[in-house]
Design a protein around this motif. Structure first.
Motif, mmCIF file in Angstrom:
data_model
loop_
_atom_site.group_PDB
_atom_site.id
_atom_site.type_symbol
_atom_site.label_atom_id
_atom_site.label_comp_id
_atom_site.label_asym_id
_atom_site.label_seq_id
_atom_site.Cartn_x
_atom_site.Cartn_y
_atom_site.Cartn_z
ATOM 1 N N ARG A 25 -38.156 -32.206 -18.387
ATOM 2 C CA ARG A 25 -37.928 -31.989 -16.948
ATOM 3 C C ARG A 25 -36.916 -30.864 -16.791
ATOM 4 O O ARG A 25 -35.773 -31.094 -16.460
ATOM 5 N N LEU A 26 -37.338 -29.645 -17.073
ATOM 6 C CA LEU A 26 -36.385 -28.536 -17.162
ATOM 7 C C LEU A 26 -36.085 -27.942 -15.797
ATOM 8 O O LEU A 26 -36.929 -27.928 -14.904
ATOM 9 N N ASN A 27 -34.868 -27.442 -15.665
ATOM 10 C CA ASN A 27 -34.493 -26.697 -14.480
ATOM 11 C C ASN A 27 -33.960 -25.339 -14.943
ATOM 12 O O ASN A 27 -32.910 -25.267 -15.581
ATOM 13 N N PRO A 28 -34.700 -24.256 -14.649
ATOM 14 C CA PRO A 28 -34.304 -22.938 -15.187
ATOM 15 C C PRO A 28 -32.936 -22.456 -14.701
ATOM 16 O O PRO A 28 -32.385 -21.537 -15.283
ATOM 17 N N THR A 29 -32.379 -23.066 -13.647
ATOM 18 C CA THR A 29 -31.056 -22.617 -13.196
ATOM 19 C C THR A 29 -29.936 -23.510 -13.727
ATOM 20 O O THR A 29 -28.778 -23.278 -13.411
ATOM 21 N N SER A 30 -30.271 -24.510 -14.512
ATOM 22 C CA SER A 30 -29.230 -25.398 -15.021
ATOM 23 C C SER A 30 -28.865 -25.053 -16.454
ATOM 24 O O SER A 30 -29.727 -24.987 -17.333
ATOM 25 N N ALA A 31 -27.577 -24.831 -16.682
ATOM 26 C CA ALA A 31 -27.111 -24.489 -18.032
ATOM 27 C C ALA A 31 -27.453 -25.602 -19.014
ATOM 28 O O ALA A 31 -27.772 -25.338 -20.171
ATOM 29 N N ILE A 32 -27.403 -26.842 -18.552
ATOM 30 C CA ILE A 32 -27.650 -27.966 -19.467
ATOM 31 C C ILE A 32 -29.079 -27.928 -20.018
ATOM 32 O O ILE A 32 -29.322 -28.300 -21.161
ATOM 33 N N SER A 33 -30.027 -27.444 -19.193
ATOM 34 C CA SER A 33 -31.408 -27.362 -19.667
ATOM 35 C C SER A 33 -31.524 -26.445 -20.880
ATOM 36 O O SER A 33 -32.284 -26.719 -21.803
ATOM 37 N N TYR A 34 -30.767 -25.347 -20.877
ATOM 38 C CA TYR A 34 -30.783 -24.448 -22.034
ATOM 39 C C TYR A 34 -30.019 -25.069 -23.198
ATOM 40 O O TYR A 34 -30.437 -24.985 -24.355
ATOM 41 N N GLY A 35 -28.912 -25.703 -22.849
ATOM 42 C CA GLY A 35 -28.075 -26.307 -23.879
ATOM 43 C C GLY A 35 -28.815 -27.357 -24.676
ATOM 44 O O GLY A 35 -28.613 -27.487 -25.881
ATOM 45 N N THR A 36 -29.701 -28.097 -24.014
ATOM 46 C CA THR A 36 -30.478 -29.123 -24.699
ATOM 47 C C THR A 36 -31.200 -28.522 -25.902
ATOM 48 O O THR A 36 -31.200 -29.095 -26.992
ATOM 49 N N PHE A 37 -31.796 -27.352 -25.697
ATOM 50 C CA PHE A 37 -32.570 -26.730 -26.779
ATOM 51 C C PHE A 37 -31.663 -26.068 -27.805
ATOM 52 O O PHE A 37 -31.940 -26.110 -29.000
ATOM 53 N N LEU A 38 -30.553 -25.481 -27.341
ATOM 54 C CA LEU A 38 -29.598 -24.907 -28.294
ATOM 55 C C LEU A 38 -29.071 -26.004 -29.210
ATOM 56 O O LEU A 38 -28.979 -25.827 -30.427
ATOM 57 N N LEU A 39 -28.768 -27.156 -28.619
ATOM 58 C CA LEU A 39 -28.201 -28.259 -29.393
ATOM 59 C C LEU A 39 -29.228 -28.868 -30.344
ATOM 60 O O LEU A 39 -28.872 -29.625 -31.227
ATOM 61 N N THR A 40 -30.503 -28.586 -30.120
ATOM 62 C CA THR A 40 -31.533 -29.071 -31.027
ATOM 63 C C THR A 40 -31.830 -28.037 -32.113
ATOM 64 O O THR A 40 -31.927 -28.368 -33.287
ATOM 65 N N LEU A 41 -31.973 -26.778 -31.685
ATOM 66 C CA LEU A 41 -32.354 -25.728 -32.631
ATOM 67 C C LEU A 41 -31.252 -25.448 -33.649
ATOM 68 O O LEU A 41 -31.529 -25.249 -34.830
ATOM 69 N N TYR A 42 -30.001 -25.430 -33.177
ATOM 70 C CA TYR A 42 -28.905 -25.035 -34.057
ATOM 71 C C TYR A 42 -28.763 -25.954 -35.275
ATOM 72 O O TYR A 42 -28.742 -25.473 -36.412
ATOM 73 N N PRO A 43 -28.716 -27.283 -35.093
ATOM 74 C CA PRO A 43 -28.626 -28.120 -36.293
ATOM 75 C C PRO A 43 -29.876 -28.047 -37.160
ATOM 76 O O PRO A 43 -29.779 -28.076 -38.391
ATOM 77 N N LEU A 44 -31.067 -27.921 -36.527
ATOM 78 C CA LEU A 44 -32.297 -27.814 -37.333
ATOM 79 C C LEU A 44 -32.231 -26.577 -38.210
ATOM 80 O O LEU A 44 -32.485 -26.627 -39.414
ATOM 81 N N ASN A 45 -31.879 -25.456 -37.594
ATOM 82 C CA ASN A 45 -31.778 -24.203 -38.339
ATOM 83 C C ASN A 45 -30.740 -24.339 -39.455
ATOM 84 O O ASN A 45 -30.958 -23.892 -40.578
ATOM 85 N N SER A 46 -29.625 -25.005 -39.139
ATOM 86 C CA SER A 46 -28.555 -25.147 -40.134
ATOM 87 C C SER A 46 -29.018 -25.991 -41.316
ATOM 88 O O SER A 46 -28.686 -25.690 -42.468
ATOM 89 N N VAL A 47 -29.810 -27.029 -41.031
ATOM 90 C CA VAL A 47 -30.273 -27.893 -42.118
ATOM 91 C C VAL A 47 -31.184 -27.107 -43.060
ATOM 92 O O VAL A 47 -31.048 -27.158 -44.288
ATOM 93 N N ILE A 48 -32.105 -26.315 -42.487
ATOM 94 C CA ILE A 48 -33.018 -25.549 -43.337
ATOM 95 C C ILE A 48 -32.233 -24.488 -44.122
ATOM 96 O O ILE A 48 -32.468 -24.263 -45.307
#
Lengths: 204, 394
Positions: free
Chosen positions: B86-109
């Motif tokens: 349920r994304l909102n393109p004007t909400s910082a948290i919507s972007y943060g959700t994906f940053l907080l997912t991608l960053y640890p995944l990338n770090s693990v690999i």
């Protein structure tokens, strides 16, 4: 904003407000607002030194801003704008992150301790849909609260806004509030930081 | 000035509380240690290569726990997953959700490519539990040829290069999330993401130094802080000195500008410089957290001592926790409609969550540094190098 057929707004004529809090009470009953939190409330200050002293009241509620920071902040689209311009909350989708509450410059939002979601004034959307006025408007003893369609030039709201010196809260936030005040004193409209500095210094 | 007395108003308690502040603290630690780890692998500075794996391991361990604070802070924690669709393109948290997912995944690999060599070698050389663990973690890829290793290094560099902006974004975003709120005078500045990033570097370096000292002493194959390791730690401590200088400069600039912004800005600055937040801000955050470590890292007598550096590192952690609390909670205490500070009382449930997550974090760090080949493989018991050397000397 896309052209809306309706744009509900409220004018609060403070010359007619007696500070009786009937609006506060009727809102609580109408919307079943739990104890300790308020969708609308009345600020009251006393200004000056005896005998030059006056009381000022300021009924407060959600401003249903045209540029609503809460609408922009909500990460799950639980806050939305209804077709008549009212800012609404979808209680089934609100996750309770409270970011909207941090974003609102007017402290209009709170967490409903029973429902566990954000909540605020809806201009009594359910009543307005049924052809009634918001509960606070109906109950206001002095007729200080006037509700109507700002886009209709014949409405009382549109006429009052056009023909009176009106104020909105914190216009510098460029939120374009839809609650207009007639006769509001600047000392009650925002925060009183002057008091804060004094108090802070005394205790600090 | 007219005398104004408030007769009636509604109190508006602070909403984003200690859980959010501590979450910012964890993410900052993660981002800081990741950037330090990348100095060797991505930026090719040879002397920092030995800490690359430790830095990423720490970054992942911290980011595994950090988002739990966010979920615990939700009023409807069961609905957190809706953030993903349920994304909102004007909400910082919507972007943060994906940053907080991608960053640890990338770090693990990224970490896997850094450690694959050790996993593969361990699967062959070791015995017992570690051998089984490393065999599993190598995922069957036990090729130790120079070409395969070169390929690992190349991939690790690519993922690390991707990881640096991700780490900066993840933590810059936490600053941005506050900066983007125009209603709160203390937060609403373009400097906020940079301030958060620099304090992340300070605290990330601080914790990395402590973790390196403890893990090298107790978990590394050598079980000691060798002279080379000590030299590197002292070197990192000098980096921390510069992070402190930049962080403090940003803070000074921020407060000067804040003081002259508008009524709310001045009130916010006065609250921190003269008001009730003075002790937490000037005393703990700036004094204990920045100034004392700065001196300890500057004075020749203390900057060469691991003991003093540990104290400096610990103080930066205290200071940055204070900074997160000051900004997150203090920023909301400044009233928007009244004449008194908005009250804040920490929910005991939230404090309990913080304690549980901290214990969980320590456990994750312990197991990661105890069992992963952060400092290479343990020596096989039959032929300890040091022991053989001693025998030879006799």
């Amino acid at each position: 904003m896309a052209a809306q057929t309706k744009r509900y707004a409220m004018v609060i004529d403070l010359r007619k407000c007696v500070g009786c809090n009937a609006c506060t009470v009727s809102c609580k009953i109408e919307n079943q607002v739990p104890e300790g939190v308020f969708r609308t409330w009345v600020k009251e200050i006393e200004k000056g030194n005896y005998p030059q002293i006056t009381r000022f009241r300021l009924p407060r509620l959600c401003n249903h801003c045209d540029n609503a920071p809460c609408l922009a902040a909500c990460p799950v689209q639980a806050t939305y704008r209804a077709e008549d311009g009212t800012i609404m909350i979808d209680y089934d989708h609100c996750i309770g992150c409270k970011y909207c509450m941090a974003a609102c410059p007017y402290d209009a939002r709170f967490i409903n301790p029973i429902r566990k979601t954000a909540e605020k004034c809806t201009f009594c959307y359910h009543r307005v849909k049924a052809g009634l006025l918001p509960a606070c408007v109906t109950t206001c003893v002095g007729g200080a609260r006037i509700f109507g369609d700002l886009n209709d030039p014949e409405s009382l709201v549109a006429k009052l806004v056009a023909n009176n010196p009106v104020q909105v809260l914190k216009p510098d936030m460029s939120t374009k509030p839809m609650v207009f005040y007639i006769g509001a004193d600047q000392d009650i409209m925002g925060a009183r930081y002057g008091d804060l500095e004094k108090g802070e210094r005394k205790h600090g | 000035m007219d005398n104004v007395t408030y007769l009636a108003n509604v109190t508006h308690p602070v909403q984003l509380g200690i859980l959010i502040a501590i979450y910012f603290f964890y993410t900052g630690l993660s981002a800081g240690s990741f950037v330090l780890s990348s100095l060797g692998t991505v930026f090719g500075i040879e002397k920092y290569k030995p800490i690359a794996k430790a830095g990423v391991t720490m970054a992942i361990a911290l980011l595994a726990i950090a988002p739990l604070h966010l979920i615990a802070d939700l009023e409807q924690p069961g609905r957190f997953y809706t953030l993903f669709f349920r994304l909102n393109p004007t909400s910082a948290i919507s972007y943060g959700t994906f940053l907080l997912t991608l960053y640890p995944l990338n770090s693990v690999i990224y970490l896997w490519f850094l450690m694959r060599k050790d996993f593969a070698a361990g699967a062959n050389q070791l015995s017992g539990f570690r051998q089984k663990l490393y065999r599993f973690l190598s995922f069957g890829n036990t090729d130790l040829s120079p070409e395969a290793l070169a390929k690992d290094a190349k991939r690790a560099k690519l993922l690390g290069t991707l990881g640096v902006p991700l780490a900066l974004l993840v933590h810059g975003y936490t600053g941005f999330i506050l900066a983007n709120i125009q209603a709160r005078a203390l937060w609403h500045t373009g400097l906020m993401p940079l301030i958060f990033l620099m304090s992340a570097m300070v605290s990330g370096t601080g914790l990395l130094i402590l973790v390196l000292l403890l893990s090298q002493r107790f978990f590394s194959p050598e079980r000691s802080i060798t002279p080379e390791r000590k030299k590197l730690i002292l070197d990192i401590a000098q980096l921390m000195l510069w992070f402190i200088v930049v962080d403090a400069s940003l803070m000074v600039i921020d407060f000067i500008v804040l003081y002259y912004t508008n009524a709310a800005g001045r009130a916010a600055a006065e609250l921190f410089l003269y008001g009730s937040h003075r002790t937490m801000f000037l005393g703990v955050e700036a004094g204990l957290g920045l100034f004392v470590p700065f001196l300890l890292l500057l004075i020749p007598r203390t900057k060469g001592s691991l003991g003093w550096i540990s104290i400096a590192s610990f103080l930066t952690l205290v200071g940055v926790i204070a900074m997160r609390v000051n900004f997150v909670i203090g920023g909301q205490q400044l009233p928007l409609t009244g004449n008194t500070l908005n009250p804040y009382t920490a929910d005991p449930r939230h404090l309990m969550f913080i304690a549980v997550f901290a214990l969980l974090e320590l456990a994750v760090l312990y197991f990661a540094f105890r069992f992963l080949p952060v400092f290479g493989l343990p020596k096989t018991p039959s032929a300890p190098v040091n022991y053989q050397g001693q025998v030879g000397a006799k």
